[in-house]
Design a protein around this motif. Structure first.
Motif, PDB file in Angstrom:
ATOM      1  N   UNK A  56       1.046  -1.469  -0.338  1.00 44.87           N
ATOM      2  CA  UNK A  56      -0.107  -0.266  -0.383  1.00 44.87           C
ATOM      3  C   UNK A  56       1.321   1.392  -0.028  1.00 44.87           C
ATOM      4  N   UNK A  57       2.308   1.705   0.208  1.00 43.18           N
ATOM      5  CA  UNK A  57       2.884   2.750   0.224  1.00 43.18           C
ATOM      6  C   UNK A  57       3.465   3.153  -1.235  1.00 43.18           C
ATOM      7  N   UNK A  58       3.709   4.081  -1.546  1.00 47.37           N
ATOM      8  CA  UNK A  58       4.124   4.591  -2.689  1.00 47.37           C
ATOM      9  C   UNK A  58       5.820   4.111  -2.182  1.00 47.37           C
ATOM     10  N   UNK A  59       6.320   3.947  -3.680  1.00 44.68           N
ATOM     11  CA  UNK A  59       7.149   3.045  -4.156  1.00 44.68           C
ATOM     12  C   UNK A  59       7.612   2.516  -4.722  1.00 44.68           C
ATOM     13  N   UNK A  60       8.936   2.492  -5.524  1.00 46.68           N
ATOM     14  CA  UNK A  60       9.014   1.708  -6.725  1.00 46.68           C
ATOM     15  C   UNK A  60       8.599   0.519  -6.528  1.00 46.68           C
ATOM     16  N   UNK A  61       9.083  -0.291  -7.220  1.00 50.34           N
ATOM     17  CA  UNK A  61       8.848  -1.859  -7.920  1.00 50.34           C
ATOM     18  C   UNK A  61       9.450  -2.672  -8.437  1.00 50.34           C
ATOM     19  N   UNK A  62      10.901  -1.845  -8.891  1.00 49.53           N
ATOM     20  CA  UNK A  62      12.460  -2.339  -8.925  1.00 49.53           C
ATOM     21  C   UNK A  62      12.878  -2.267  -7.529  1.00 49.53           C
ATOM     22  N   UNK A  63      14.174  -3.867  -8.777  1.00 49.58           N
ATOM     23  CA  UNK A  63      14.167  -4.216  -7.842  1.00 49.58           C
ATOM     24  C   UNK A  63      16.209  -3.341  -7.674  1.00 49.58           C
ATOM     25  N   UNK A  64      16.115  -3.138  -5.961  1.00 45.22           N
ATOM     26  CA  UNK A  64      17.079  -1.983  -5.872  1.00 45.22           C
ATOM     27  C   UNK A  64      17.888  -2.012  -6.452  1.00 45.22           C
ATOM     28  N   UNK A  65      18.879  -3.204  -6.433  1.00 42.17           N
ATOM     29  CA  UNK A  65      20.735  -3.819  -6.086  1.00 42.17           C
ATOM     30  C   UNK A  65      20.221  -5.720  -6.883  1.00 42.17           C
ATOM     31  N   UNK A  66      21.535  -5.657  -7.345  1.00 43.05           N
ATOM     32  CA  UNK A  66      21.342  -6.730  -7.957  1.00 43.05           C
ATOM     33  C   UNK A  66      21.110  -7.753  -6.388  1.00 43.05           C
ATOM     34  N   UNK A  67      21.257  -8.423  -6.600  1.00 42.61           N
ATOM     35  CA  UNK A  67      20.761 -10.213  -6.526  1.00 42.61           C
ATOM     36  C   UNK A  67      21.900 -10.895  -4.862  1.00 42.61           C
ATOM     37  N   UNK A  68      23.364 -10.355  -6.388  1.00 38.88           N
ATOM     38  CA  UNK A  68      24.818 -11.031  -5.442  1.00 38.88           C
ATOM     39  C   UNK A  68      25.624 -10.273  -5.597  1.00 38.88           C
ATOM     40  N   UNK A  69      26.960 -10.123  -4.598  1.00 42.21           N
ATOM     41  CA  UNK A  69      27.764 -10.028  -5.056  1.00 42.21           C
ATOM     42  C   UNK A  69      27.950  -8.373  -4.048  1.00 42.21           C
ATOM     43  N   UNK A  70      27.227  -7.995  -3.802  1.00 38.20           N
ATOM     44  CA  UNK A  70      26.862  -6.736  -2.963  1.00 38.20           C
ATOM     45  C   UNK A  70      27.651  -6.757  -1.444  1.00 38.20           C
ATOM     46  N   UNK A  71      27.945  -7.932  -0.490  1.00 38.80           N
ATOM     47  CA  UNK A  71      28.245  -8.212   0.470  1.00 38.80           C
ATOM     48  C   UNK A  71      27.186  -8.021   1.338  1.00 38.80           C
ATOM     49  N   UNK A  72      26.034  -7.644   0.950  1.00 39.91           N
ATOM     50  CA  UNK A  72      24.870  -7.375   1.890  1.00 39.91           C
ATOM     51  C   UNK A  72      23.880  -8.389   2.212  1.00 39.91           C
ATOM     52  N   UNK A  73      22.653  -8.357   2.869  1.00 39.55           N
ATOM     53  CA  UNK A  73      21.486  -9.108   1.981  1.00 39.55           C
ATOM     54  C   UNK A  73      20.711  -8.937   1.227  1.00 39.55           C
ATOM     55  N   UNK A  74      20.415  -9.647   0.857  1.00 41.05           N
ATOM     56  CA  UNK A  74      19.234  -9.002  -0.787  1.00 41.05           C
ATOM     57  C   UNK A  74      18.393  -8.640  -0.993  1.00 41.05           C
ATOM     58  N   UNK A  75      18.479  -7.911  -0.962  1.00 42.76           N
ATOM     59  CA  UNK A  75      16.578  -6.918  -1.133  1.00 42.76           C
ATOM     60  C   UNK A  75      16.214  -6.677  -2.179  1.00 42.76           C
TER      61      UNK A  75
END
Length: 209
Positions: A56-75
């Motif tokens: 229900x909140x406003x915001x993009x549905x685009x994947x905000x970063x790539x799945x792997x290789x960032x060293x952080x959790x997937x988002x």
């Protein structure tokens, strides 16, 4: 139990009224009073609380970063609850808080509250009166004469517009007709002022149930 009838000057008129043991002399049932007060307070809740979930909140549905290789959790979405501005998990939704109580239980609860006040000597009987016009100052003088300066519930036999309007601006005072008295108001007062005539209404009301 006998009560002396007082006039609005706080003077004893010399008359006495005997309270019915069936209304003012029963053994108080604490659990019945608790349930009746709980229902009364639940009925006061609007239940209009609402928070937005992630869909229900406003915001993009685009994947905000790539799945792997960032060293952080997937988002996958900026609207996830982890992010500022995201949706809330298990937030409040509009709902109805009211619930059902049997009439007999509510009957027992009100009798218990009346009997509790009578047992603690917090009931006074006032001679029937009326006000020519809505005057808060005049109403305050009556309460002072009756030595009722704390939380007060005044029960009148029928609607009296001038009395109701005179008491409306007093935060510690409530005026109710005998047929509309509820357990919460009875337990939320320090003194119960019964205007002559309201006792008959109460006794007839409870004997009919």
């Amino acid at each position: 139990m006998e009560l002396s009838v007082l006039n609005i000057k706080g003077e004893d008129t010399g008359r006495k009224v005997t309270l019915s043991e069936a209304v003012f002399g029963v053994e108080p049932n604490e659990h019945a009073m608790y349930l009746d007060v709980k229902q009364y307070l639940a009925n006061q809740r609007q239940g209009t609380h609402k928070s937005k979930e992630r869909n229900e909140v406003a915001g993009s549905t685009k994947k905000i970063k790539k799945q792997k290789g960032t060293g952080g959790a997937r988002a996958g979405s900026i609207k996830a609850p982890l992010f500022v501005g995201g949706g809330r998990v298990f937030g409040p939704k509009p709902r109805n808080y009211s619930f059902k109580l049997n009439k007999k239980l509510k009957h027992v609860a009100r009798l218990s509250a009346l009997s509790l006040l009578a047992r603690d000597n917090r009931v006074a009987l006032v001679e029937g009166f009326t006000l020519e016009a809505p005057k808060t100052k005049e109403f305050i003088n009556i309460l002072n004469n009756l030595q009722s300066t704390g939380k007060t519930l005044m029960v009148i036999p029928a609607v009296d517009k001038n009395i109701v309007l005179s008491s409306r601006n007093l935060p510690k005072v409530k005026v109710a007709t005998a047929s509309d008295v509820n357990t919460y108001d009875l337990l939320n007062t320090e003194k119960l002022l019964l205007v002559e005539g309201s006792i008959n209404v109460l006794e007839n009301l409870f004997s009919a149930q």
